[in-house]
Design an enzyme around this catalytic site. Structure first.
Site, short mmCIF file in Angstrom:
data_model
loop_
_atom_site.label_atom_id
_atom_site.label_comp_id
_atom_site.label_asym_id
_atom_site.label_seq_id
_atom_site.Cartn_x
_atom_site.Cartn_y
_atom_site.Cartn_z
N CYS A 80 130.67 5.95 65.86
CA CYS A 80 129.63 6.95 65.56
C CYS A 80 129.99 8.31 66.16
CB CYS A 80 128.28 6.56 66.15
SG CYS A 80 127.84 4.85 66.01
N ASP A 81 130.47 8.31 67.39
CA ASP A 81 130.56 9.55 68.17
C ASP A 81 131.97 9.97 68.54
OD1 ASP A 81 127.77 9.35 68.17
OD2 ASP A 81 127.74 8.25 70.06
N CYS A 128 128.96 3.94 71.06
CA CYS A 128 129.50 3.68 69.72
C CYS A 128 130.61 4.67 69.41
CB CYS A 128 128.38 3.78 68.69
SG CYS A 128 128.93 3.55 67.00
#
Ligand code: NAP
Length: 310
Positions: free
Chosen positions: A135-136, A132
């Site tokens: 997300c990261d 992701c």
């Protein structure tokens, strides 16, 4: 006997729980092995309405559970449904060896990221291997570094485009020589000077577990057989999702990828069994759409129960 059992505690399951609880149905919610679902693995969620500064994914799910419990939902944490018998009413679920009877069932089991299936992929997860970018991607270890995105669909293109904010070069590794993504995405990817597609190639290994971080990937060109090593600091795997629906195979109608088919509203092919979220949605896959589907499933379950008494 339970009026409503909800399997899954992602956005879909917990929103269904809030609504069913507020309808005085006292739903029983079974979390499975990942309470809170995939969102708990993300850092900040910035696109869930109502949180102008964003909210931590884990905290969002904790809040949703508290909200559901405040209205009478009962959550069985880390309990797993082993089997279901939906052939007769009431439905019977086996939950860690115990039988639970239910008048209605809401399936909100979500989906997981498809993995490459490499041993080092697993060893280096969260140490440079991720599923992701949103997300990261902003992690310091990726800043101004070469990064690899694997896949050729909309997700891979979206990830690659997003990562151009952070990485020095984004290598898009795809197993064929054309992207399956939508035209607009393909155009954006092709036009972005930071994105370098590597066609007809697969990642055969990720290095270096000894260094405890990603340092490179090994590639193989499927047309020429040529093997090479590409230095990079991160590997973003975006090769699709796998719905968590194995439990219902042969009982609940699914498409050829295992996504549960909704027949009318959130109703499945089995009357009294409803579905919500990513286990039934391969298109939007957003926290907010899953929450909306959870709300719909709870309303449908409530109306179905009411119709039984008419
Ligand atoms: P997808 O469309 O199924 O694409 C998966 C990609 O991964 C394909 O290019 C596939 O290659 C490749 N792949 C699959 N297994 C692989 C493996 N083992 N090794 C290497 N490559 C592999 O999945 P997605 O991109 O996650 O999209 C899913 C759905 O969500 C689609 O309907 C998509 O349109 C939608 N979506 C929309 C947006 C948007 O509109 N903004 C964003 C994300 C997703 P092949 O092409 O060779 O099969």
């Amino acid at each position: 006997m339970e009026k409503v059992v909800i399997i899954g505690t992602g956005c879909a399951g917990l929103t269904a729980a809030v609504y069913a609880a507020r309808s005085n149905l006292s739903p029983l919610v079974i979390t499975g092995t990942m309470p809170g679902g995939l969102l708990t693995t993300t850092s900040i969620v910035e696109n869930y309405p109502g949180f102008p500064e964003g909210i931590d994914g884990y905290q969002l799910m904790v809040n949703m559970q508290k909200q559901a419990e405040r209205f009478g939902a009962r959550v069985l944490t880390l309990r797993t449904v082993e089997s279901v018998d939906l052939s007769k009413r009431p439905f019977t679920l086996t939950v860690d060896g115990e039988k639970v009877e239910a008048e209605t069932l809401i399936i909100a089991t979500g989906a997981g990221h498809r993995h490459l299936g490499l041993e080092n992929e697993h060893l280096l997860e969260k140490k440079g291997v991720t599923y992701c970018a949103t997300c990261d991607g902003a992690w310091p270890m990726f800043r101004n570094q070469p990064l690899v995105v694997v896949g050729g669909g909309d997700s891979a293109c979206e990830e690659a485009l997003y990562l151009t904010r952070f990485g020095s070069t984004i290598h898009l590794v795809h197993r064929r020589d054309s992207l399956r993504a939508s035209k607009i995405m393909v155009e954006r990817v092709k036009q972005h000077t930071k994105i370098k597609p590597i066609w007809d190639s697969v990642v055969t290994d990720i290095l270096d577990p000894k260094a405890d971080k990603v340092t490179a990937v090994k590639l193989k060109n499927l047309k020429t057989g040529e093997e090479s090593t590409l230095p990079c600091a991160g590997v973003f795997v975006a090769i699709g999702h796998v719905p968590n629906t194995q439990l219902f195979k042969g009982v609940i109608d699914m498409d050829h990828n295992g996504y549960i088919i909704r027949h009318k509203g959130s109703q499945t092919n089995v009357p009294g069994v409803f579905v919500a979220g990513d286990c039934s949605d391969h298109v939007y896959r957003q926290a907010i759409t899953a929450a909306g589907m959870g709300c719909a499933a709870a309303i449908d379950a409530e109306r179905y129960l009411a119709s039984l008494n008419e």
